[in-house]
Enzyme design. Structure first.
Site, mmCIF file in Angstrom:
data_model
loop_
_atom_site.group_PDB
_atom_site.id
_atom_site.type_symbol
_atom_site.label_atom_id
_atom_site.label_comp_id
_atom_site.label_asym_id
_atom_site.label_seq_id
_atom_site.Cartn_x
_atom_site.Cartn_y
_atom_site.Cartn_z
ATOM 1 N N ARG A 15 54.262 44.548 30.237
ATOM 2 C CA ARG A 15 53.327 44.869 31.316
ATOM 3 C C ARG A 15 52.479 46.095 30.981
ATOM 4 O O ARG A 15 51.471 46.346 31.636
ATOM 5 C CB ARG A 15 54.104 45.137 32.613
ATOM 6 N N CYS A 32 52.972 48.998 36.261
ATOM 7 C CA CYS A 32 54.341 49.491 36.076
ATOM 8 C C CYS A 32 55.327 48.343 36.253
ATOM 9 O O CYS A 32 54.974 47.261 36.698
ATOM 10 C CB CYS A 32 54.659 50.558 37.112
ATOM 11 N N LYS A 42 33.454 33.450 24.074
ATOM 12 C CA LYS A 42 34.750 32.786 24.332
ATOM 13 C C LYS A 42 34.744 31.391 23.706
ATOM 14 O O LYS A 42 35.719 30.987 23.074
ATOM 15 C CB LYS A 42 35.034 32.657 25.843
ATOM 16 N N GLU A 91 34.941 31.664 19.909
ATOM 17 C CA GLU A 91 36.205 32.257 19.461
ATOM 18 C C GLU A 91 37.351 31.253 19.438
ATOM 19 O O GLU A 91 38.159 31.252 18.508
ATOM 20 C CB GLU A 91 36.533 33.400 20.432
ATOM 21 N N HIS A 110 11.406 29.729 23.557
ATOM 22 C CA HIS A 110 10.714 30.327 22.413
ATOM 23 C C HIS A 110 11.294 29.866 21.075
ATOM 24 O O HIS A 110 11.040 30.508 20.054
ATOM 25 C CB HIS A 110 10.760 31.862 22.514
ATOM 26 N N ASN A 136 56.255 50.246 41.827
ATOM 27 C CA ASN A 136 55.294 49.552 40.979
ATOM 28 C C ASN A 136 54.082 49.307 41.866
ATOM 29 O O ASN A 136 54.249 48.939 43.018
ATOM 30 C CB ASN A 136 55.941 48.223 40.542
ATOM 31 N N GLY A 137 52.864 49.583 41.367
ATOM 32 C CA GLY A 137 51.670 49.339 42.177
ATOM 33 C C GLY A 137 50.946 50.639 42.477
ATOM 34 O O GLY A 137 51.100 51.630 41.759
ATOM 35 N N LYS A 161 43.666 40.590 17.372
ATOM 36 C CA LYS A 161 43.427 41.216 18.685
ATOM 37 C C LYS A 161 42.846 42.619 18.508
ATOM 38 O O LYS A 161 42.034 43.067 19.311
ATOM 39 C CB LYS A 161 44.760 41.281 19.447
ATOM 40 N N TRP A 187 52.934 53.187 34.227
ATOM 41 C CA TRP A 187 51.597 53.118 33.654
ATOM 42 C C TRP A 187 50.762 54.048 34.528
ATOM 43 O O TRP A 187 50.511 53.751 35.685
ATOM 44 C CB TRP A 187 51.078 51.680 33.717
ATOM 45 N N GLU A 221 29.064 36.513 27.041
ATOM 46 C CA GLU A 221 30.532 36.548 26.984
ATOM 47 C C GLU A 221 31.098 35.118 26.984
ATOM 48 O O GLU A 221 32.043 34.817 26.251
ATOM 49 C CB GLU A 221 31.073 37.367 28.157
HETATM 50 C C1 AGP Z 1 37.227 39.334 22.585
HETATM 51 O O1 AGP Z 1 37.620 38.082 23.045
HETATM 52 C C2 AGP Z 1 37.389 39.513 21.163
HETATM 53 N N1 AGP Z 1 38.764 39.352 20.803
HETATM 54 C C3 AGP Z 1 36.654 40.677 20.514
HETATM 55 O O2 AGP Z 1 35.289 40.445 20.598
HETATM 56 C C4 AGP Z 1 36.945 42.097 21.082
HETATM 57 O O3 AGP Z 1 36.361 42.225 22.328
HETATM 58 C C5 AGP Z 1 36.370 43.135 20.101
HETATM 59 O O4 AGP Z 1 37.030 43.018 18.864
HETATM 60 C C6 AGP Z 1 36.510 44.535 20.624
HETATM 61 O O5 AGP Z 1 37.841 44.866 20.873
HETATM 62 P P1 AGP Z 1 38.235 46.090 21.774
HETATM 63 O O6 AGP Z 1 37.781 45.831 23.150
HETATM 64 O O7 AGP Z 1 39.732 46.174 21.654
HETATM 65 O O8 AGP Z 1 37.567 47.305 21.189
#
Ligand code: AGP
Length: 595
Positions: free
Chosen positions: A29, A2, A474, A477, A493, A102-103, A590, A76, A470
């Site tokens: 936020r 919030c 990163k 990406e 392998h 907030n919190g 995104k 939120w 992960e």
């Molecule tokens: C994560 O760094 C990526 N931008 C991408 O893999 C993302 O996690 C994926 O597109 C899924 O998105 P979501 O969590 O909004 O469903």
């Protein structure tokens, strides 16, 4: 996450436009409801509802609100559903105090019972209202305002900040405990806010509050008091010289770096939320009785599902199937029925692949729950029940804080499924802070050393396997290098043949998996490769690794999560070192609303 804002002016005036603008500047936020209150003499004007700032402002004509003191809040939802009554600010029983927070007040449920038993009028389920009643309780006992807030602080557990005022007064009061709070001092007014962006258009002269401080705001001056002993605190104001963009990045060069550093705080927030959420019990009960449990997501969110399946199995003895969303339809759909549960995980809540899987799952009768960051997204509207990730907006395209909070949520659910109360995770945010400070320097230096390589591997085993995947995502990406994430024992392998002198191979080493990891490390180093090991201090790792990146001592499942933080930092520094903008990598979006 919030946001609150309050202002005190030297004369009654149109405060509506100022409050709307302040609210707009807090929207980053994340929020689901908006409210504003103005105080003029003995009258409080309170308007609030669920919706976007501009919608609520238009519907309730917030622009016409006048007074010499005003408060706005973006909510939120954590305690209580998004609704008009739960939106903030809140009044006290008689309607002569108004405040917003907030919190999270973690003992909100118990406090509400106490307030009602004491005869107070409790209108909502929101913990912001508890801040108002906790203050009212001591005002009614004859304490002055600052003393009443000090006493209320003893009753309100959790991390929060709140701003509050009363009729027939010329002041607002605010307290900081865990959540951010900044004071602005201008010509003929003072103001207070969760964050700088809502203050800077009004004034650049500010005071940053510290935890355990109460501020009293008059139009022409402010006064700080210590919660501990009530003593007066002297602090000189500072003048902010950064641009608004720099301020929005919180002093960090990129949103990604800021968001990585927010991970400990948002982890605290999601743990508080989960501890107080009635939805958690519903989800756990259904999972515990399900025939099959599917954890479904894409990209980073899928990696969190993978981590969740490890925790569910290792901690609670529940076999949950992690699935990349489109594969759920093509592989598992014929096998599911109404005895099964699916937990759909998504930062945005709008990923088409996830929503398509959800639609198919619902049609087959499966019980579908959501774990999402964006409240009001399609996923949160389409599932029977959903849990929020409490991260606020994640602006940077690479997911960081939303990933760690997805994993924190899975750790919490697994502990509850195992019969625990989740309290074992209380030290996690602090461990995340230690990991950030321990590994920031070494990862920046390492990034400079290995940035010439366009092929890398990121390996993990057991609970660190999802973290290795992960970390590899990163790196791919935002550096545009090829980095393959893999189970460490699979490396021999096939991919081992790629190793040449100095070839970088990253290992995320769980404390319980050292024997398996050590073999993998030596298979790399004896061929001249560079084995970069992230793990807790262990002589067996130190003796065999080319580089040792230390993370704090912790329970092995918790420390598996910590291992992803240095991998995020490495990707960030390599990206910046290559001259790329990690916040907005080429070709990516995104939110992926396409097939
Ligand atoms: C994560 O760094 C990526 N931008 C991408 O893999 C993302 O996690 C994926 O597109 C899924 O998105 P979501 O969590 O909004 O469903």
């Amino acid at each position: 996450m919030c946001g609150i804002f309050g202002i005190v002016t030297d004369q009654s005036q149109a405060l509506g436009p100022i409050l709307i603008e302040a609210a707009r500047r807090l929207t980053y936020r994340g929020y689901d409801s908006v409210g504003a209150a103005t105080i003029s003499g003995s009258k409080i004007d309170l308007r609030k509802d669920v919706g976007r700032v501009d919608e609520v402002a238009a519907k309730y004509n917030l622009a016409e609100m006048t007074g010499s003191r005003g408060i706005t809040q973006l909510r939120w939802a954590t305690f209580g559903e998004p609704s008009q009554v739960n939106a903030q600010p809140h009044l006290d029983s008689d309607g002569d105090l108004v405040g917003a927070h907030n919190g999270n007040v973690v003992n909100n449920v118990e406090l509400r019972q106490q307030f009602m038993a004491e005869g107070m009028t409790v209108r909502s389920h929101n913990d912001g209202e508890s801040c108002v009643h906790a203050t009212e309780r001591y005002i009614n006992q004859g304490y002055d305002f600052v003393e009443a807030i000090r006493k209320a602080h003893g009753d309100l557990q959790g991390d929060y900040a709140y701003v509050i005022g009363r009729i027939d007064d010329d002041r607002l009061y605010a307290i900081k405990k865990g959540s951010g709070l900044v004071v602005g001092i201008g010509e003929g007014f003072t103001c207070v806010s969760s964050d700088l962006p809502s203050i800077l258009p009004l004034t650049r002269t500010i005071l940053r509050l510290q935890d355990g401080e109460i501020v009293t705001l008059w139009a022409g001056r402010v006064e700080l008091h210590s919660v501990k002993d009530g003593s007066l605190i002297q602090r000189e104001p500072e003048v902010v010289t950064e641009t608004m963009e720099a301020v929005q990045k919180g002093g960090y060069a990129h949103f990604m770096l800021k968001e990585m550093h927010e991970q400990p705080q948002v982890a605290r927030e999601v743990l508080h939320m989960l501890a107080g959420s009635p939805e958690v019990g519903v989800v756990l009960d259904k999972i515990a009785r399900a025939r099959h449990v599917y954890l479904i997501g894409c990209g980073t969110s899928y990696h969190a599902c993978l981590a969740g399946s490890v925790y569910f199995a290792q901690m609670a003895g529940i076999a949950a199937i992690p699935v990349v969303a489109p594969q759920f339809v093509s592989q598992y759909l014929p096998a599911v029925n109404e005895q099964d549960v699916g937990l759909f995980v998504s930062q945005s809540g709008e990923t088409k692949d996830v929503l398509s899987a959800l639609q198919a799952a619902e049609a087959s009768g499966m019980t579908c729950y959501g774990l999402a960051n964006v409240i009001g997204s399609t996923l949160t509207r389409a599932t029977a029940c959903w849990l929020p990730l409490c991260c606020g907006y994640e602006i940077s395209v690479p997911a960081t804080k939303t990933f760690t909070n997805q994993v924190v949520a899975f750790l919490y659910l697994a502990q509850r499924l195992a019969g625990g109360d989740g309290k074992q995770l209380e030290e996690l945010p602090e461990l995340m802070e230690q990991t950030l400070s321990l590994t920031a320097g070494p990862m920046q230096a390492l990034a400079a050393e290995i940035n010439g390589w366009n092929d890398l591997y990121s390996l993990g085993f057991g609970a660190t396997y999802p973290m290795a995947l992960e970390g590899a995502l990163k790196l791919k990406e935002i550096t545009y290098a090829h980095c393959e994430g893999m189970l460490s024992t699979e490396f021999k392998h096939g991919p081992l043949s790629a190793v040449t002198k100095g070839f970088p191979v990253l290992f995320a080493a769980g404390a319980q998996d050292v024997p398996q990891i050590v073999s993998g490390i030596n298979e790399v180093t004896c061929r001249g490769g560079r084995a970069i090991v992230i793990g807790q201090d262990d002589p067996r790792l130190r003796a065999n690794a080319s580089d040792m990146i230390l993370i704090p001592e912790a329970d092995p499942l918790v420390s598996s999560l910590l291992a992803v933080i240095p991998l995020q930092l490495l990707a960030y520094h390599m990206s910046v070192g290559r001259g790329y903008d990690p916040d907005f990598p080429r070709n990516l979006s995104k939110t992926l609303t396409v097939d």
